[in-house]
Design a protein around this motif. Sequence first.
Motif, PDB file in Angstrom:
ATOM      1  N   LYS A 261      20.374 129.304 -56.391  1.00 39.00           N
ATOM      2  CA  LYS A 261      19.995 129.838 -55.141  1.00 39.00           C
ATOM      3  C   LYS A 261      19.992 131.487 -55.231  1.00 39.00           C
ATOM      4  CE  LYS A 261      21.266 129.690 -50.159  1.00 39.00           C
ATOM      5  NZ  LYS A 261      21.293 131.023 -49.803  1.00 39.00           N
ATOM      6  N   ALA A 262      21.015 132.002 -55.882  1.00 39.64           N
ATOM      7  CA  ALA A 262      21.175 133.384 -56.392  1.00 39.64           C
ATOM      8  C   ALA A 262      19.838 133.836 -56.879  1.00 39.64           C
ATOM      9  CB  ALA A 262      22.232 133.722 -57.120  1.00 39.64           C
ATOM     10  N   ILE A 263      19.050 133.275 -57.836  1.00 36.06           N
ATOM     11  CA  ILE A 263      17.742 133.840 -58.316  1.00 36.06           C
ATOM     12  C   ILE A 263      16.851 133.720 -57.254  1.00 36.06           C
ATOM     13  CG2 ILE A 263      16.224 133.020 -59.922  1.00 36.06           C
ATOM     14  CD1 ILE A 263      18.358 131.822 -61.684  1.00 36.06           C
ATOM     15  N   THR A 264      16.713 132.586 -56.542  1.00 32.46           N
ATOM     16  CA  THR A 264      15.543 132.516 -55.471  1.00 32.46           C
ATOM     17  C   THR A 264      15.779 133.629 -54.358  1.00 32.46           C
ATOM     18  OG1 THR A 264      16.538 130.892 -54.335  1.00 32.46           O
ATOM     19  CG2 THR A 264      15.082 130.145 -55.835  1.00 32.46           C
ATOM     20  N   LEU A 279      20.632 140.110 -62.856  1.00 34.49           N
ATOM     21  CA  LEU A 279      21.619 139.317 -62.315  1.00 34.49           C
ATOM     22  C   LEU A 279      23.016 139.571 -62.756  1.00 34.49           C
ATOM     23  CD1 LEU A 279      19.708 135.884 -63.140  1.00 34.49           C
ATOM     24  CD2 LEU A 279      19.540 137.351 -61.095  1.00 34.49           C
ATOM     25  N   ARG A 280      23.067 140.810 -63.457  1.00 38.18           N
ATOM     26  CA  ARG A 280      24.592 140.630 -63.874  1.00 38.18           C
ATOM     27  C   ARG A 280      25.558 141.094 -62.851  1.00 38.18           C
ATOM     28  NH1 ARG A 280      25.266 140.975 -69.433  1.00 38.18           N
ATOM     29  NH2 ARG A 280      23.310 141.179 -70.558  1.00 38.18           N
ATOM     30  N   LEU A 281      24.881 141.971 -61.683  1.00 39.30           N
ATOM     31  CA  LEU A 281      25.893 142.463 -60.484  1.00 39.30           C
ATOM     32  C   LEU A 281      26.053 141.385 -59.562  1.00 39.30           C
ATOM     33  CD1 LEU A 281      24.101 145.912 -60.033  1.00 39.30           C
ATOM     34  CD2 LEU A 281      26.116 145.419 -61.352  1.00 39.30           C
ATOM     35  N   GLU A 288      29.511 135.375 -69.375  1.00 35.95           N
ATOM     36  CA  GLU A 288      29.557 134.309 -70.263  1.00 35.95           C
ATOM     37  C   GLU A 288      28.389 133.495 -69.921  1.00 35.95           C
ATOM     38  OE1 GLU A 288      32.106 135.080 -68.721  1.00 35.95           O
ATOM     39  OE2 GLU A 288      33.403 135.899 -70.398  1.00 35.95           O
ATOM     40  N   ALA A 289      27.825 133.156 -68.505  1.00 36.41           N
ATOM     41  CA  ALA A 289      26.760 132.331 -68.063  1.00 36.41           C
ATOM     42  C   ALA A 289      25.496 133.028 -68.501  1.00 36.41           C
ATOM     43  CB  ALA A 289      26.928 132.234 -66.619  1.00 36.41           C
ATOM     44  N   ILE A 290      25.447 134.477 -68.585  1.00 39.31           N
ATOM     45  CA  ILE A 290      24.146 135.063 -68.790  1.00 39.31           C
ATOM     46  C   ILE A 290      24.137 134.928 -70.250  1.00 39.31           C
ATOM     47  CG2 ILE A 290      23.201 137.281 -69.109  1.00 39.31           C
ATOM     48  CD1 ILE A 290      24.253 138.089 -66.392  1.00 39.31           C
ATOM     49  N   LYS A 291      24.944 134.843 -71.053  1.00 37.72           N
ATOM     50  CA  LYS A 291      24.668 134.895 -72.518  1.00 37.72           C
ATOM     51  C   LYS A 291      24.250 133.313 -72.868  1.00 37.72           C
ATOM     52  CE  LYS A 291      27.079 135.509 -76.765  1.00 37.72           C
ATOM     53  NZ  LYS A 291      28.409 136.065 -77.519  1.00 37.72           N
TER      54      LYS A 291
END
Length: 299
Positions: A261-264, A279-281, A288-291
Amino acid sequence: MRLSDLFYLNRHDRRILLVLLSIAAVAFGLMWLPGMEKEPEPSGESGFTIDTSDTSYTRTKDIHQASYYAQPEHPAERFAFDPNTADSTQLLRLGLQPWQVKNIYKYRAKGGIYRKKEDFAQLYGLTVKQYRELEPYIQISADYLPASTIIKEEKIVYQRDTLRYPVKIAEGETIDLNINDTSLYKKVPGIGSYYAHRIADYVQQLGGFVSIDQLDEIEGFPQEAKKYFSVGTSQVRQLNVNRLSLTELKRHPYINYYQAKAITDYRRLHGPLHSLDDLRLLPEFPVEAIKRLEPYVCF
């Protein structure tokens, strides 16, 4: 009174007494008549009377009775025989006693089989001398020999069912995790059908493995099996985060509902993403999720 007056009977009483005495005499005579009959003398087959007082008749009678119960004596014969099939006539000709022949028949009727010559020596009442004389003539038919004597010993080679019980790979060999073949996964020591299907399902969900340590994300995965896996050079399947819907994004194991939902929402408010750094902010995407997600997304 005179004594004769005491025993005086009139004419009527004397007649009754006379009748009673006569009846008693007849009855007494009938009792003795059967005992006075002469016992009939034994007769021969021709019907002539035989004098039983003759001693020669007594001796003849005794000899006749003895010969009736005695078995006729015949000299023992010697010929080849099979104790499993020989009939009573043959066994008697060999010199065996009738009761021994009967025991042989009982033994065979109960399923007993003479498999070797020595088995016949166990016949009750058979002496060592008799057995030694009969032994050369005992011929056991091949039909009654143990099957092991005619079946050649062959080494039985069992073909392994490689589908159900695959041959395990040796120490130092590895299998590519991204090959997505359960039959190959099951060749790894410690991996059966259950974990082989779990690995194949996870390959589909992820789009491919990029690290062996990702096997730890499968619940209960045996750690000792990890050394038998490797990650090939094949490319993993990536997600275009600028085109997929919320539902499609959250199907990936590394993207939950709130992250999708955050991406959309970001795309709706700020336009397409250029990298995951955009999306880092967001609180839904820690470092950890981004990596962990980096190998699986494209823009």
